[in-house]
Design a protein around this motif. Structure first.
Motif, short mmCIF file in Angstrom:
data_model
loop_
_atom_site.label_atom_id
_atom_site.label_comp_id
_atom_site.label_asym_id
_atom_site.label_seq_id
_atom_site.Cartn_x
_atom_site.Cartn_y
_atom_site.Cartn_z
N SER A 41 3.03 17.38 17.43
CA SER A 41 1.95 17.47 17.33
C SER A 41 1.28 16.54 18.06
O SER A 41 0.49 16.65 19.24
CB SER A 41 0.71 18.04 16.31
N ILE A 42 2.27 15.48 18.63
CA ILE A 42 1.54 13.73 19.71
C ILE A 42 2.96 14.15 19.86
O ILE A 42 3.74 13.66 19.32
CB ILE A 42 0.86 13.90 18.15
N ILE A 43 2.59 13.25 21.61
CA ILE A 43 3.71 13.13 21.86
C ILE A 43 3.63 11.01 22.27
O ILE A 43 2.18 11.22 23.13
CB ILE A 43 4.44 12.73 22.96
N ILE A 44 4.06 9.88 22.20
CA ILE A 44 3.48 8.96 22.44
C ILE A 44 4.33 8.14 23.75
O ILE A 44 5.50 8.04 23.68
CB ILE A 44 3.85 7.88 21.51
N ALA A 45 3.18 7.57 24.55
CA ALA A 45 4.21 8.03 26.32
C ALA A 45 3.85 6.92 26.34
O ALA A 45 2.76 6.38 27.25
CB ALA A 45 3.41 8.35 27.00
N ASP A 46 4.78 5.53 26.38
CA ASP A 46 4.16 4.01 26.92
C ASP A 46 5.08 4.36 28.15
O ASP A 46 6.26 3.90 28.74
CB ASP A 46 5.46 3.13 25.82
N GLU A 47 3.88 3.69 29.01
CA GLU A 47 4.32 4.09 30.30
C GLU A 47 4.80 4.78 30.89
O GLU A 47 5.91 4.28 32.08
CB GLU A 47 4.93 2.38 31.05
N ALA A 48 4.68 5.76 30.88
CA ALA A 48 6.01 7.50 31.02
C ALA A 48 5.41 7.43 32.73
O ALA A 48 6.55 8.18 32.96
CB ALA A 48 4.92 8.52 30.29
N VAL A 49 4.74 7.12 33.24
CA VAL A 49 4.63 7.00 35.01
C VAL A 49 4.99 6.07 35.51
O VAL A 49 5.22 6.17 37.21
CB VAL A 49 3.82 8.28 35.44
N SER A 50 4.72 4.63 35.29
CA SER A 50 5.00 3.94 35.89
C SER A 50 5.51 3.62 36.80
O SER A 50 5.41 3.10 38.27
CB SER A 50 5.00 1.87 34.96
N ALA A 51 7.15 4.11 36.86
CA ALA A 51 8.00 3.70 37.73
C ALA A 51 8.43 5.11 38.59
O ALA A 51 9.73 5.20 39.57
CB ALA A 51 9.28 3.35 36.99
#
Length: 147
Positions: free
Chosen positions: A47-57
């Motif tokens: 129901s939820i995804i935790i995305a930590d700097e998912a697109v930073s690179a």
């Protein structure tokens, strides 16, 4: 189980899925690796995804594709995100509600539209003023209005 893996790869636009089943991470582009990680998450039907700097690179065009994918998955699969990032343009694209943190403490929380149009703390105004703006003329206007 293989059918579920193929389905997850197809959901994140890695098509045809068979081309990606036997590949190692070093054989994938950065965007493809992100899509595999997203597929690994969605296969569990969260129901939820935790995305930590998912697109930073990622480069700008690949970043846009991943953000579009996440927004599509949010609406089609009813997935929520806790998106952790320092990239304010990304926040503008993915957030509904924003928490600003400084030294591990929340210093401001607000709906995205309110935070970007009328930040409530000096720290948030400084962050917004420091964010890159593509058009230099607009950047000057933004910095003036943020003070």
């Amino acid at each position: 189980m293989l059918a579920k893996v193929k389905e997850a790869l197809e959901i994140v636009d890695l098509k045809p899925a068979e081309h990606f089943l036997e590949r190692y991470p070093h054989q994938l582009s950065g965007g493809q690796r992100q899509r595999v990680l997203i597929a690994r998450a969605v296969i569990l039907k969260p129901s939820i995804i935790i995305a930590d700097e998912a697109v930073s690179a990622l480069d700008v065009s690949v970043k846009a594709g991943i953000i579009n994918l996440l927004n599509t998955l949010r609406s089609e699969l009813n997935i929520g995100y806790l998106f952790i990032t320092h990239d304010l343009p990304v926040v503008k694209k993915v957030a509904d509600f924003v928490y600003v943190m400084k030294s591990g403490q929340v210093v401001e929380k607000a709906p995205k539209s309110q935070l970007f149009s009328a930040p409530g703390t000096d720290y948030t105004r400084e962050l917004l003023a420091a964010a890159p703006v593509p058009d230099p003329a607009r950047a000057k206007d933004w910095i003036r209005s943020a003070s």
